[in-house]
Design a protein around this motif. Structure first.
Motif: not given
Length: 543
Positions: A506, A535, A492, A495-496, A498-503
């Motif tokens: 962008r 990306e 978890c 995953i959190g 990775s989501m912050a890095e992708r955001r």
């Protein structure tokens, strides 16, 4: 009673259409084309609800007419206009029947313009409505064919909670020293048609409230006044329209032209005398704008010094008494810095206006179409010299204000450093506490783990089994539950992250054309997949 004299047809048409001012003006320049006049009218419509007085009982427009001879031995007529009808009567305007065409009413006047007319438009204070109606203002401006630029100057007044448009400052001029082909003056009003007009605004400062016990609580206020001036270069007729909150400027003009004034300041016999008197009025208004600035800057210096002296002189050693600065102190210093910058801005605006005023009159001295360029050349030189002294004084005050801005900025940074030093000291204390807690935790962690583990069913102690017993089933259940939960927690967290890095990826800047070409060239060279291209950030490309 003198007979009524009809006005020229064009002037009659303009006067009858006075509610459409400034679109009804007779003489127009390049800057007063129809769309520009419509824009002035629109701005006036927007400002009218808060600009003009709506209570007829509060109307008051002081007018002073200075004359050389009006037939009754008086050289001054004055009156406080309180109704539109009184204003019309004061101008001597009346609708009469044309002797040649009884069915055609014409606009006629009973008297010519005075040698000097001073109209004072004011409010109860600088944030109240002007004590004049819109119809009275439009009649006044139409009767004297006032240039529409003056509407911009009076629109800063009116009902308001805070002073608005305080940084607005300008100087406008319009010269009509030569009659256009086929044009003529208005003989019934004593106007030759050859005149110049100008308008400008100046700002002064005054002490609203003085606290003798604590000067820092005193209150100062920056006030502005708008001036309009017109002079007929042939007859010498002068018109002044001054707009301001309060009556102080009117009182100064009374002193300039009153019984105790200098003769040259109130002489309106010849056109040269009228011109010289107008120069004196200009200097009067400029002197008004220079007063009290030294006191205001001195008060700012005192207040800022009082608020920051502990930052400079106070002890900073450990255990010594010193002032604890907060974010509120930084806000106060920022507010003082903005006030000082406002002073600098206003003083520079006054300097620019006075410089333009001096340039206007020095240009007149070399204008071949100005009939008084030789007879009043020396007066213009003296006027320019006195304006230069006022400008030099303003520049000294500007230098003083600039120095105060630098001092305020430096002391604000010093206060921030003191605050940051205190925060660092608190963080050091907190770090020591955290270190102690860490040490204590390291000491008790093994014992805590052992105690927790032995409290399970994996190892049990009872009286029937000397030395205790070990349960393989309990051990397996503990491992089966603990390891998946640990893995799930780590997953978890990953995953959190990775989501912050992708955001974050962008939220990159959009590519321009050159960056897009570079991106395509790199992707083709390295044969990246579409997903990788999507990306890729702009920062990666530039690197």
């Amino acid at each position: 009673m003198p007979p009524y004299l009809p006005l020229p047809t064009a002037f009659q048409k303009s006067y009858n259409e006075r509610d459409s001012y400034p679109r009804n003006l007779i003489r127009r320049t390049v800057s007063t084309y129809p769309s520009a006049l419509a824009a002035y009218a629109s701005r006036l419509d927007f400002a009218a609800p808060n600009l003009f007085e709506t209570d007829v009982k509060k109307l008051e427009v002081p007018i002073r007419d200075l004359k050389t001879d009006n037939g009754n031995g008086k050289d001054l007529d004055k009156f406080n206009i309180q109704t539109p009808e009184e204003l019309t009567r004061w101008f001597g305007v009346k609708i009469v029947q044309d002797p040649n065409d009884p069915e055609n009413p014409v606009v006629a006047v009973q008297q010519k313009d005075p040698k000097c007319r001073f109209v004072y438009i004011h409010g109860a204070n600088s944030r109240a409505r002007l004590r004049i109606t819109r119809s009275m203002l439009l009649e006044l401006f139409t009767f004297h064919q006032v240039m529409p630029d003056y509407l911009d100057f009076i629109s800063v007044f009116g009902l308001q909670s805070e002073a608005r448009d305080l940084r607005f400052s300008s100087f406008r001029e319009q010269k009509s020293l030569k009659l256009p082909h086929g044009a003529s003056g208005v003989d019934s009003l004593g106007r030759s048609g050859r005149h110049y007009q100008l308008c400008y605004n100046l700002k002064g400062v005054n002490l609203k409230y003085q606290d003798l016990e604590d000067p820092g609580k005193s209150q100062w206020s920056i006030r502005q006044a708008a001036f309009y001036h017109q002079l007929d270069v042939v007859g010498g007729n002068v018109l002044w329209i001054v707009t301001k909150g309060g009556l102080d400027v009117q009182q100064r003009f009374k002193e300039l032209t009153g019984t105790g004034a200098r003769p040259e300041d109130k002489a309106f016999g010849t056109s040269e005398e009228c011109f010289r008197s107008s120069l004196s009025a200009h200097l009067l208004f400029c002197h008004w704008s220079t007063e009290d600035w030294r006191g205001y800057i001195k008060w700012l210096e005192y207040t800022i010094e009082k608020d920051t002296e502990m930052a400079v002189l106070g002890p900073t050693g450990k255990g010594q008494h010193h002032h604890i600065y907060t974010a509120r102190d930084i806000q106060h210093l920022q507010r003082w810095a903005e006030k000082v910058r406002e002073v600098t801005s206003v003083l520079k605006a006054n300097v620019d206006v006075m410089t333009s005023l001096r340039r206007f009159y020095t240009d007149l001295r070399s204008n071949e179409e100005f009939p008084m360029r030789k007879s009043c050349g020396d007066d213009i030189s003296v006027f320019a010299s006195q304006l230069g002294n006022l400008i030099d004084d303003f520049r000294l005050q500007i230098d003083r204000a600039d120095a105060l801005v630098r001092i305020t900025t430096d002391r604000t940074e010093l206060v921030k450093q003191h605050r940051l030093e205190r925060l660092n000291l608190n963080m050091e204390n907190e770090a020591i506490i955290v270190r102690i807690i860490t040490i204590v935790t390291l000491i008790y962690l093994p014992a805590t783990f052992v105690s927790t583990f032995f409290s399970t069913e994996v190892v049990s102690f009872d009286d029937d089994t000397p030395g205790g017993s070990f349960s393989n089933a309990a051990m397996m259940r503990w491992v089966q539950v603990t390891l998946p939960l640990t893995a799930l927690t780590i997953a978890c967290a990953y995953i959190g992250k990775s989501m912050a890095e992708r955001r974050s990826q962008r939220q990159v800047l959009p590519m321009d054309t050159d960056d897009l070409h570079r991106f395509q060239w790199i992707s083709e060279k390295w044969n990246w997949r579409p997903r990788v291209r999507k990306e890729l950030s702009l920062q990666d490309i530039k690197v």
